[in-house]
Design a protein around this motif. Structure first.
Motif, PDB file in Angstrom:
ATOM      1  N   VAL A  76       0.871  -1.175   0.000  1.00 34.22           N
ATOM      2  CA  VAL A  76       0.000   0.000   0.000  1.00 34.22           C
ATOM      3  C   VAL A  76       0.909   1.226   0.000  1.00 34.22           C
ATOM      4  CG1 VAL A  76      -1.845   1.217   1.226  1.00 34.22           C
ATOM      5  CG2 VAL A  76      -1.755  -1.282   1.265  1.00 34.22           C
ATOM      6  N   THR A  77       1.328   1.614  -1.168  1.00 34.44           N
ATOM      7  CA  THR A  77       2.247   2.742  -1.326  1.00 34.44           C
ATOM      8  C   THR A  77       1.652   3.702  -2.352  1.00 34.44           C
ATOM      9  OG1 THR A  77       3.375   1.663  -3.171  1.00 34.44           O
ATOM     10  CG2 THR A  77       4.245   1.215  -0.965  1.00 34.44           C
ATOM     11  N   LEU A  78       2.150   4.936  -2.321  1.00 34.97           N
ATOM     12  CA  LEU A  78       1.665   5.913  -3.307  1.00 34.97           C
ATOM     13  C   LEU A  78       1.969   5.441  -4.722  1.00 34.97           C
ATOM     14  CD1 LEU A  78       2.295   9.635  -2.377  1.00 34.97           C
ATOM     15  CD2 LEU A  78       0.134   8.434  -2.730  1.00 34.97           C
ATOM     16  N   ALA A  79       3.144   4.815  -4.885  1.00 33.11           N
ATOM     17  CA  ALA A  79       3.542   4.360  -6.225  1.00 33.11           C
ATOM     18  C   ALA A  79       2.563   3.331  -6.781  1.00 33.11           C
ATOM     19  CB  ALA A  79       4.945   3.782  -6.178  1.00 33.11           C
ATOM     20  N   ASN A  80       1.950   2.559  -5.888  1.00 37.37           N
ATOM     21  CA  ASN A  80       1.020   1.521  -6.354  1.00 37.37           C
ATOM     22  C   ASN A  80      -0.441   1.981  -6.418  1.00 37.37           C
ATOM     23  OD1 ASN A  80       2.967  -0.397  -6.830  1.00 37.37           O
ATOM     24  ND2 ASN A  80       2.887  -1.248  -4.756  1.00 37.37           N
ATOM     25  N   CYS A  81      -0.703   3.215  -5.968  1.00 39.15           N
ATOM     26  CA  CYS A  81      -2.071   3.767  -6.051  1.00 39.15           C
ATOM     27  C   CYS A  81      -2.479   3.929  -7.507  1.00 39.15           C
ATOM     28  CB  CYS A  81      -2.082   5.186  -5.495  1.00 39.15           C
ATOM     29  SG  CYS A  81      -2.365   5.355  -3.778  1.00 39.15           S
ATOM     30  N   HIS A  82      -3.732   3.760  -7.751  1.00 38.91           N
ATOM     31  CA  HIS A  82      -4.268   4.020  -9.076  1.00 38.91           C
ATOM     32  C   HIS A  82      -4.809   5.461  -9.075  1.00 38.91           C
ATOM     33  CE1 HIS A  82      -5.208  -0.524  -9.721  1.00 38.91           C
ATOM     34  NE2 HIS A  82      -4.429  -0.387  -8.666  1.00 38.91           N
ATOM     35  N   PRO A  83      -5.086   6.073 -10.196  1.00 39.21           N
ATOM     36  CA  PRO A  83      -4.738   5.637 -11.548  1.00 39.21           C
ATOM     37  C   PRO A  83      -3.225   5.708 -11.789  1.00 39.21           C
ATOM     38  CG  PRO A  83      -6.483   7.308 -11.580  1.00 39.21           C
ATOM     39  CD  PRO A  83      -5.941   7.281 -10.202  1.00 39.21           C
ATOM     40  N   HIS A  84      -2.746   4.723 -12.564  1.00 39.60           N
ATOM     41  CA  HIS A  84      -1.336   4.712 -12.949  1.00 39.60           C
ATOM     42  C   HIS A  84      -1.167   5.494 -14.241  1.00 39.60           C
ATOM     43  CE1 HIS A  84      -0.044   1.853  -9.936  1.00 39.60           C
ATOM     44  NE2 HIS A  84      -1.153   1.164 -10.164  1.00 39.60           N
ATOM     45  N   LEU A  85      -0.036   6.142 -14.356  1.00 34.93           N
ATOM     46  CA  LEU A  85       0.244   6.903 -15.576  1.00 34.93           C
ATOM     47  C   LEU A  85       1.234   6.147 -16.451  1.00 34.93           C
ATOM     48  CD1 LEU A  85       0.715  10.634 -14.476  1.00 34.93           C
ATOM     49  CD2 LEU A  85      -1.163   9.633 -15.775  1.00 34.93           C
ATOM     50  N   ALA A  86       0.998   6.172 -17.751  1.00 35.88           N
ATOM     51  CA  ALA A  86       1.960   5.582 -18.681  1.00 35.88           C
ATOM     52  C   ALA A  86       3.109   6.571 -18.856  1.00 35.88           C
ATOM     53  CB  ALA A  86       1.285   5.343 -20.020  1.00 35.88           C
ATOM     54  N   GLU A  87       4.244   6.048 -19.269  1.00 30.57           N
ATOM     55  CA  GLU A  87       5.385   6.925 -19.531  1.00 30.57           C
ATOM     56  C   GLU A  87       4.972   7.989 -20.542  1.00 30.57           C
ATOM     57  OE1 GLU A  87       9.238   4.351 -19.184  1.00 30.57           O
ATOM     58  OE2 GLU A  87       9.267   5.618 -20.983  1.00 30.57           O
ATOM     59  N   GLY A  88       5.352   9.224 -20.295  1.00 31.54           N
ATOM     60  CA  GLY A  88       4.963  10.302 -21.205  1.00 31.54           C
ATOM     61  C   GLY A  88       3.555  10.815 -20.910  1.00 31.54           C
ATOM     62  N   SER A 117       3.082  -3.498  -8.703  1.00 26.82           N
ATOM     63  CA  SER A 117       1.775  -4.160  -8.605  1.00 26.82           C
ATOM     64  C   SER A 117       1.416  -4.785  -9.952  1.00 26.82           C
ATOM     65  CB  SER A 117       0.702  -3.140  -8.200  1.00 26.82           C
ATOM     66  OG  SER A 117       0.399  -2.317  -9.287  1.00 26.82           O
ATOM     67  N   ASP A 118       0.442  -5.689  -9.913  1.00 29.32           N
ATOM     68  CA  ASP A 118       0.006  -6.340 -11.159  1.00 29.32           C
ATOM     69  C   ASP A 118      -0.568  -5.321 -12.153  1.00 29.32           C
ATOM     70  OD1 ASP A 118      -2.082  -5.938  -9.358  1.00 29.32           O
ATOM     71  OD2 ASP A 118      -3.209  -7.697  -9.995  1.00 29.32           O
ATOM     72  N   THR A 119      -1.118  -4.223 -11.627  1.00 26.68           N
ATOM     73  CA  THR A 119      -1.712  -3.224 -12.524  1.00 26.68           C
ATOM     74  C   THR A 119      -0.667  -2.557 -13.413  1.00 26.68           C
ATOM     75  OG1 THR A 119      -3.344  -2.811 -10.809  1.00 26.68           O
ATOM     76  CG2 THR A 119      -3.236  -1.208 -12.588  1.00 26.68           C
ATOM     77  N   ARG A 120       0.516  -2.353 -12.867  1.00 25.47           N
ATOM     78  CA  ARG A 120       1.569  -1.678 -13.661  1.00 25.47           C
ATOM     79  C   ARG A 120       1.914  -2.494 -14.902  1.00 25.47           C
ATOM     80  NH1 ARG A 120       2.791   3.347 -12.925  1.00 25.47           N
ATOM     81  NH2 ARG A 120       3.845   2.963 -14.865  1.00 25.47           N
ATOM     82  N   VAL A 121       1.746  -3.802 -14.793  1.00 24.09           N
ATOM     83  CA  VAL A 121       2.020  -4.657 -15.961  1.00 24.09           C
ATOM     84  C   VAL A 121       1.051  -4.301 -17.089  1.00 24.09           C
ATOM     85  CG1 VAL A 121       2.025  -7.043 -16.775  1.00 24.09           C
ATOM     86  CG2 VAL A 121       2.865  -6.502 -14.493  1.00 24.09           C
ATOM     87  N   ILE A 122      -0.210  -4.059 -16.719  1.00 24.19           N
ATOM     88  CA  ILE A 122      -1.218  -3.710 -17.736  1.00 24.19           C
ATOM     89  C   ILE A 122      -0.826  -2.396 -18.419  1.00 24.19           C
ATOM     90  CG2 ILE A 122      -3.679  -3.403 -18.194  1.00 24.19           C
ATOM     91  CD1 ILE A 122      -4.298  -4.630 -15.486  1.00 24.19           C
TER      92      ILE A 122
END
Ligand code: GLU
Length: 272
Positions: A76-88, A117-122
């Motif tokens: 449970v970290t800020l980096a793993n919070c959604h929404p995730h941003l794509a590079e750029g 997190s698994d979401t970052r893979v998506i």
């Protein structure tokens, strides 16, 4: 059970998105976040605090995406919070579910952080697919098709276009006239509209402004059949109870059909 709320329209989407996510707090969460698109840029705010403590007023934007997270993979970290941003910062992505094959998919990329997190893979898969020139809808569908498990995904692009793919956990469209909603639960937009459409499983939703297109697995167009949500607006509150769990317990006399209730006699019958 995470919550997703996406809003698109002529304006006021961020306010409606915050309000919508507040109404999904009953689902529980460990962190939350918002992303919004205006003038070709995406901004976001994420937090590990309670959503009720949010005092900041988000800037006006025509499209916004909010998420309450229940961490399944990655701390449970800020980096793993959604929404995730794509590079750029070309798109922001929120996800509900568990990518069962995320480790296999992670191995396709180099230098992946251990706590990812698994979401970052998506996010990474979608960015790669788009960089090959695949159109947005085809890319979202192709990536979601590679995920094992039940995964519902909503993507906000920098120009305000939204895509949602439902697999497993619900996604409901709401027609609020000048504002369109795509959310985990119609209660999130109840004060603004009761006109809703439950997105079928494995369907793809595309929203641009207030224009909506839904397509099925074979890319066939699905007609929108709006229905009345059929709830009372105050269904979302705690109704005087200190916690949502207690409210749920106290409501069981009407939420569980009588014939399904286990009585003492029935129990004795089963045990004898
Ligand atoms: N598995 C994802 C995560 O851990 C999504 C969790 C959720 O559905 O909130 O970030």
């Amino acid at each position: 059970m995470c919550g997703i709320v996406a809003v698109s329209g002529v304006g006021g989407s961020t306010g409606a998105c915050v309000e919508g996510l507040r109404r999904l707090q009953y689902r529980g969460y460990d962190s939350y976040g918002f992303a919004w698109a205006r003038q070709g840029c995406i901004d976001r705010l994420r937090s590990l605090e309670a959503l009720d403590d949010l005092v900041e007023i988000l800037p006006e934007a025509p499209a916004a995406l909010g998420h309450t997270r229940w961490a399944t993979h990655g701390g449970v970290t800020l980096a793993n919070c959604h929404p995730h941003l794509a590079e750029g910062d070309r798109f922001a992505l929120a996800h509900n579910g568990i990518v069962e094959n995320y480790q296999a998919l992670q191995h396709e990329a180099e230098g992946v952080p251990a706590d990812e997190s698994d979401t970052r893979v998506i996010v990474r898969l979608l960015a790669a697919e788009l960089s090959r020139g695949t159109d947005r809808g085809t890319a979202v569908r192709a990536v979601c098709g590679r995920l094992r498990g039940r995964n519902t995904v909503v993507v906000l692009f920098d120009d305000g276009e939204l895509f949602g793919y439902r697999h497993g956990s619900p996604l409901v469209l709401g027609d609020g006239g000048e504002m369109v909603f795509l959310a985990s639960d119609a209660l999130s937009f109840a004060p603004r509209t009761r006109r809703c459409f439950l997105v079928p499983d494995k369907a793809l939703v595309r929203i641009r402004g207030t224009g909506i297109a839904v397509s099925g697995e074979g890319n066939n167009a699905i007609a929108l059949r709006w229905e009345d949500a059929g709830f009372e607006d105050d269904d979302f509150g705690k109704d005087g109870h200190p916690h949502f769990m207690i409210k749920e317990v106290m409501e069981q006399w009407r939420t569980i059909p009588q014939q399904a209730t286990l009585t003492r006699d029935a129990l004795d019958g089963l045990c004898s």
